[in-house]
Design an enzyme around this catalytic site. Structure first.
Site, PDB file in Angstrom:
ATOM      1  N   ASP A   1      53.897   1.501  36.792  1.00 34.34           N
ATOM      2  CA  ASP A   1      52.622   2.173  36.540  1.00 34.34           C
ATOM      3  C   ASP A   1      52.828   3.671  36.281  1.00 34.34           C
ATOM      4  O   ASP A   1      53.534   4.356  37.028  1.00 34.34           O
ATOM      5  CB  ASP A   1      51.709   1.977  37.751  1.00 34.34           C
ATOM      6  CG  ASP A   1      50.342   2.601  37.557  1.00 34.34           C
ATOM      7  OD1 ASP A   1      49.622   2.160  36.637  1.00 34.34           O
ATOM      8  OD2 ASP A   1      49.993   3.524  38.318  1.00 34.34           O
TER       9      ASP A   1
ATOM     10  N   GLU B   1      54.611   2.031  31.794  1.00 32.67           N
ATOM     11  CA  GLU B   1      53.383   2.577  31.240  1.00 32.67           C
ATOM     12  C   GLU B   1      53.588   4.088  31.155  1.00 32.67           C
ATOM     13  O   GLU B   1      53.850   4.732  32.172  1.00 32.67           O
ATOM     14  CB  GLU B   1      52.175   2.275  32.115  1.00 32.67           C
ATOM     15  CG  GLU B   1      50.889   2.899  31.565  1.00 32.67           C
ATOM     16  CD  GLU B   1      49.776   3.004  32.592  1.00 32.67           C
ATOM     17  OE1 GLU B   1      48.613   3.135  32.173  1.00 32.67           O
ATOM     18  OE2 GLU B   1      50.066   2.980  33.810  1.00 32.67           O
TER      19      GLU B   1
END
Length: 583
Positions: free
Chosen positions: A245, A282
């Site tokens: 993330d 990401e």
């Protein structure tokens, strides 16, 4: 059993409390800040650590938290699970990912309930299920990005054994499992790490407060903590890959970055286990160095999400131009064409949204296409809208079919968000279950203020703490049996089957992708080897000059379409898509 804890904050003593009995731990003479002790224990035994006579706290490396983040830890014997299936040997190059949130994939919201539905995904042609975070957080409902125990599994989802059953069943169906992990922050409630040591630092600040300590004093152990957690998912649960993330939010100034260290450790584990482990980042940086091999000066992450492709596709489909969509909305078809061929729209170009130049070009001759993921929808791009509305709330079935065509036949590794394959009409909204009343109210009011700035009234913005917000976000599978959902589901199956059987659709050569488009008429066509894909996002039929060699065949069409005739024109109905071959 060996119990150990890194607790440099302890001045004089650390005690292990195991099943209600205290045991003094000793300082480790060879590892600064570590306390250890050997005490008999069995699977399921409850324990915690007390520093200098203080409250008993859960183990920072808890493998299980049966009573939530504020309760005691439980011993987990990972060797007790009898695995039935080996991990399938799947390449990222030929992958089709499916992002899934355990709490809303089924009404029950558990891993076992999701496991019972895995056959649907195998039948669709999915190769990897990407689970959103499963680490424990306070309460029952939530997205999972406020987890506080990165070695454990959220108990309301079923705990460690349920995750193993899920992975085992997926492997038995020939699918891999990717797990979303969060290293850039921990949740604001139930986080006990600061009591043990310098897990966070004021050297850097993030949107979530103090940064995870990756480069300040004490950071060697903090990095080892998160590296160990990542490898534990791959080793103990046989997870095949990790989605990282928001790596752009990892504040790290050290010469050897955390991401390099992580990618190296994962590659070593893959060699050791003879398995196909990979990392997917990401990142908001539009920087190809994230996925450039370490031997070439990159960070060595194996792939990354490409939001530039999403934003260009979203603006082309919807016409939206607010916020960061503004950069793409000026000429959305051109933006879409650029991301299909050059990956990043922002590759050193000026971003009006940021007020500066942004990004770096991708070397198309040296970078394989499977370094990047392409998608029309994700949890972020749906859930961070005021109403959590999907594309299906505003687009026709034909435009949804066009979106699927561009994602599933494009050069990037495709990813779907759960329910997208049948055009699910259920929203996916932002929901929480904070047990701290002050935090719950702060989140509620913050959400309302955020969208009030964009013209939404307070009554329109769903209350994240209301259980009904989560319930509205649960998939309605009865839609799958009626049109247009049934037709969309069949279309996705057909496109995934083509991707699996046509080598051109998994060709990693970015330089070989050729695109033509008409901004005004809103059509676009791209070529990959012998395969040509055309979409018409406009309402009116178009005649696209494709040319013809007399061998053209239609492989798949949303609406009835003939291959180009002697005039070389492809006549494509409005809001429709077609896949052809001239080989």
């Amino acid at each position: 059993m060996l119990f150990e804890v890194w607790a440099p904050s302890a001045r004089d003593q650390v005690a292990l409390e195991l099943n209600g009995t205290g045991h003094a731990l000793e300082r480790d003479a060879e590892r600064a800040g570590w306390w250890t002790g050997v005490v008999p224990a069995e699977d399921g035994d409850r324990y915690g650590f007390a520093l200098d006579g203080g409250h008993v706290l859960p183990d920072p490396r808890s493998r299980r938290l049966p009573d939530g983040p504020d309760g005691l830890s439980a011993v987990v014997d990972h060797s007790s699970y009898a695995w039935r299936h080996e991990s399938p040997r799947l390449r990222l190059r030929s992958a089709v990912l499916y992002e899934l949130h355990v709490g809303t994939f089924t009404t029950e919201g558990t891993l076992d309930a999701a496991t019972a539905r895995l056959g649907e995904l195998a039948g669709l042609g999915v190769t990897h299920v990407e689970l959103m975070p499963v680490c424990p957080f306070p309460g029952v409902r939530g997205w999972g990005y406020d987890g506080v125990a990165p070695w454990a599994v959220h108990e309301p989802y079923g705990g460690p054994e349920a995750l193993k059953r899920f992975v085992d069943a997926a492997h038995g169906l020939g699918m891999g499992v990717v797990l979303d992990v969060v290293h850039n922050h921990l949740g604001p409630s139930g986080n006990h790490l600061p009591f043990f040591g310098p897990y966070f630092t004021d050297t850097h600040h993030t949107p979530w407060g103090a940064a995870v300590n990756l480069d300040a004093p004490g950071s060697d152990e903090v990095r080892a903590y998160f590296l160990g957690s990542a490898l534990a998912w791959l080793r103990d649960y046989r997870i095949d890959g990790l989605r990282l993330d928001a790596v752009h939010a990892l504040a790290d100034t050290r010469a050897l970055t955390f991401l390099e260290e992580l990618s190296s450790a994962v590659d070593e584990l893959a060699k050791e286990q003879a398995r196909q482990h990979f990392l997917i980042a990401e990142s908001d940086l539009a920087d190809p160095r994230t996925t450039t091999p370490r031997t070439l000066g990159g960070l060595g992450v194996h792939a990354q999400w490409n939001d530039d492709f999403h934003h260009s596709l979203h603006t082309a489909l919807t016409g939206e131009s607010q916020g960061y969509y503004g950069d793409f909305a000026r000429a959305p078809m051109a933006a879409l064409a650029k991301t299909l061929t050059h990956v990043f729209f922002h590759d050193g170009t000026h971003s009006a949204f940021r007020g500066r130049r942004h990004g770096r070009p991708v070397d198309r001759e040296r970078t394989p296409a499977h370094r990047f993921l392409g998608y029309a929808q994700t949890h972020d791009q749906i859930g961070n809208r005021a109403l959590g509305d999907r594309l299906s709330a505003s687009l026709s079935p034909g435009l949804l079919a066009c979106a699927a065509t561009l994602v599933l036949t494009g050069p990037s590794v495709p990813m779907l968000f759960m329910g997208e394959e049948w055009g699910a009409t259920t929203p996916w909204q932002y929901f929480t279950d904070h047990t701290d009343p002050e935090l719950a109210e702060a989140v509620r009011q913050g959400r309302r203020r955020e969208f009030a700035e964009h013209g939404w009234s307070e009554n329109e913005v769903p209350d994240p703490q209301d259980p009904a917000t989560r319930d509205r976000s649960v998939l309605d599978r009865t839609e799958r049996e009626r049109d247009p959902h049934k037709r969309l589901l069949a279309w996705h199956r057909q496109l995934i089957a083509l991707r699996r059987t046509l080598p051109d659709l998994t060709d990693p050569d970015l330089g070989g992708v050729k695109v033509a488009f008409d901004e005004e008429s809103r059509w676009l066509v791209f070529r990959r080897g012998d395969v040509r894909v055309a979409v018409n996002l406009g309402k009116e039929p178009v005649a696209i000059p494709l040319g013809s060699n007399g061998r053209d065949r239609v492989l798949a069409a949303w609406d009835p379409v003939e291959a180009p005739g002697a005039d070389g024109l492809l006549r494509l109905p409005g809001e429709s898509a077609v896949v052809l071959t001239d080989g």
